[in-house]
Design a protein around this motif. Sequence first.
Motif, short mmCIF file in Angstrom:
data_model
loop_
_atom_site.label_atom_id
_atom_site.label_comp_id
_atom_site.label_asym_id
_atom_site.label_seq_id
_atom_site.Cartn_x
_atom_site.Cartn_y
_atom_site.Cartn_z
N MET A 28 0.69 -1.29 -0.11
CA MET A 28 -0.06 0.10 -0.06
C MET A 28 0.84 1.42 -0.03
SD MET A 28 -3.00 -0.65 2.82
CE MET A 28 -3.90 -2.25 2.91
N GLY A 29 2.19 0.95 0.30
CA GLY A 29 3.08 2.30 0.32
C GLY A 29 3.51 2.74 1.71
N TYR A 30 3.43 1.89 2.85
CA TYR A 30 3.64 2.27 4.00
C TYR A 30 5.21 1.66 4.44
CZ TYR A 30 -1.01 4.02 4.56
OH TYR A 30 -2.24 4.55 4.43
N ARG A 31 5.66 2.43 5.39
CA ARG A 31 6.90 1.77 6.00
C ARG A 31 6.41 1.02 7.19
NH1 ARG A 31 10.34 6.11 7.93
NH2 ARG A 31 8.32 7.40 7.68
N VAL A 32 6.79 -0.01 7.63
CA VAL A 32 6.35 -1.03 8.64
C VAL A 32 7.29 -1.59 9.56
CG1 VAL A 32 4.70 -3.25 9.14
CG2 VAL A 32 4.43 -1.82 6.93
N THR A 33 6.88 -1.35 10.84
CA THR A 33 7.65 -2.10 12.00
C THR A 33 6.74 -3.17 12.73
OG1 THR A 33 9.10 -0.06 12.43
CG2 THR A 33 9.15 -1.79 14.34
N THR A 34 7.23 -4.20 13.08
CA THR A 34 6.39 -5.50 13.38
C THR A 34 7.09 -5.82 14.81
OG1 THR A 34 7.53 -7.15 12.16
CG2 THR A 34 5.46 -6.05 11.13
N ARG A 35 6.15 -6.10 15.74
CA ARG A 35 6.56 -6.81 16.87
C ARG A 35 5.28 -7.68 17.34
NH1 ARG A 35 10.48 -4.67 15.94
NH2 ARG A 35 11.75 -3.08 16.97
N ALA A 36 5.88 -8.86 17.67
CA ALA A 36 5.18 -9.99 18.48
C ALA A 36 4.84 -10.21 19.80
CB ALA A 36 5.92 -11.56 17.79
N ASP A 37 5.47 -9.21 20.37
CA ASP A 37 5.34 -8.99 21.89
C ASP A 37 4.78 -7.75 22.23
OD1 ASP A 37 6.37 -10.45 24.70
OD2 ASP A 37 6.39 -8.47 24.42
N SER A 38 3.83 -7.63 23.15
CA SER A 38 3.20 -6.41 23.24
C SER A 38 4.16 -5.46 24.29
CB SER A 38 2.01 -6.36 24.06
OG SER A 38 1.74 -7.22 25.21
N LEU A 39 4.95 -6.10 25.00
CA LEU A 39 5.78 -5.21 26.13
C LEU A 39 6.92 -4.79 25.10
CD1 LEU A 39 5.40 -7.74 29.08
CD2 LEU A 39 4.50 -5.45 28.69
N GLU A 40 7.55 -5.66 24.20
CA GLU A 40 8.39 -5.27 23.44
C GLU A 40 8.22 -4.27 22.30
OE1 GLU A 40 11.42 -7.43 24.89
OE2 GLU A 40 11.59 -5.95 23.04
N ALA A 41 6.75 -4.14 21.87
CA ALA A 41 6.22 -3.15 21.27
C ALA A 41 6.15 -1.96 21.95
CB ALA A 41 4.85 -3.44 20.73
#
Length: 266
Positions: free
Chosen positions: A162-175
Amino acid sequence: TEMHQVIMNLGTNAGHAMKSKGDLLKYELETIYFESGRENTPSIPAGPYVHLIVRDTGRGMSPEVIEKIFEPFFTTKATGQGTGLGLTLVQKIVSRSGGYIKVNSQEGQGTTFHLYLPQSTEPPASIPIDKNQLVRGHREQILVVDDEISVLGMMQQHLRKMGYRVTTRADSLEAMKTFQADSDNFDLVITDHTMPGLQGTELAEEMGTIRPDLPVILMTGLNQPPDLAAFRHAPLRFVIQKPINFVELSNLLRQFLDHNREEVKK
């Protein structure tokens, strides 16, 4: 919804049985016609059926285990890893649909489930053409949080297209730590609601104390979505249902992000 449960439950069970690298889970689909009175024909009426085959190369099952797999609360998983109701639900759904299920398995040689579902005699319903198109982004930075790695991968792929830059995290505390380290770097957060550690609403509230203007979209697979009315930053929160409709999501993202851009200009 019921067929989604069937496919997911069988896939989840296969996943537990396949722990070694190189294992394979395979779904196959075909149409088949059963004639009454033929040998090895399931005890279902003659007619056209859809045959769903779910095959894995996991550890397999003994004959003793196969006899019990559809019993409520029976499980071979370790304590806390399963309720023993997944296959019971699968059998009930297939039976209620007028179908039949059988399983073939040998220890060390994997497992195959065969599901036979009566094929509708009605013509396929016409699917209305969705004239809405994906609305492209403008390279904004989005933080996506979900404890399911497969969901993170799917979201990352679609959002980048879609044209976005994305950061992903699988742990809410790490996020939360990632956000705290550079809160101004993120234009919007998309988070699952039901997660270990911080739930989505809790994560959104904590982030809102740092960035009150931060838009947060919560994803949920629950029939009863979380009520946002009591939260301090409710006007900048929105709930979307899984599975995600990416056309709707693309429009929602622009509503939030374009609104924030106008506020900044003011």
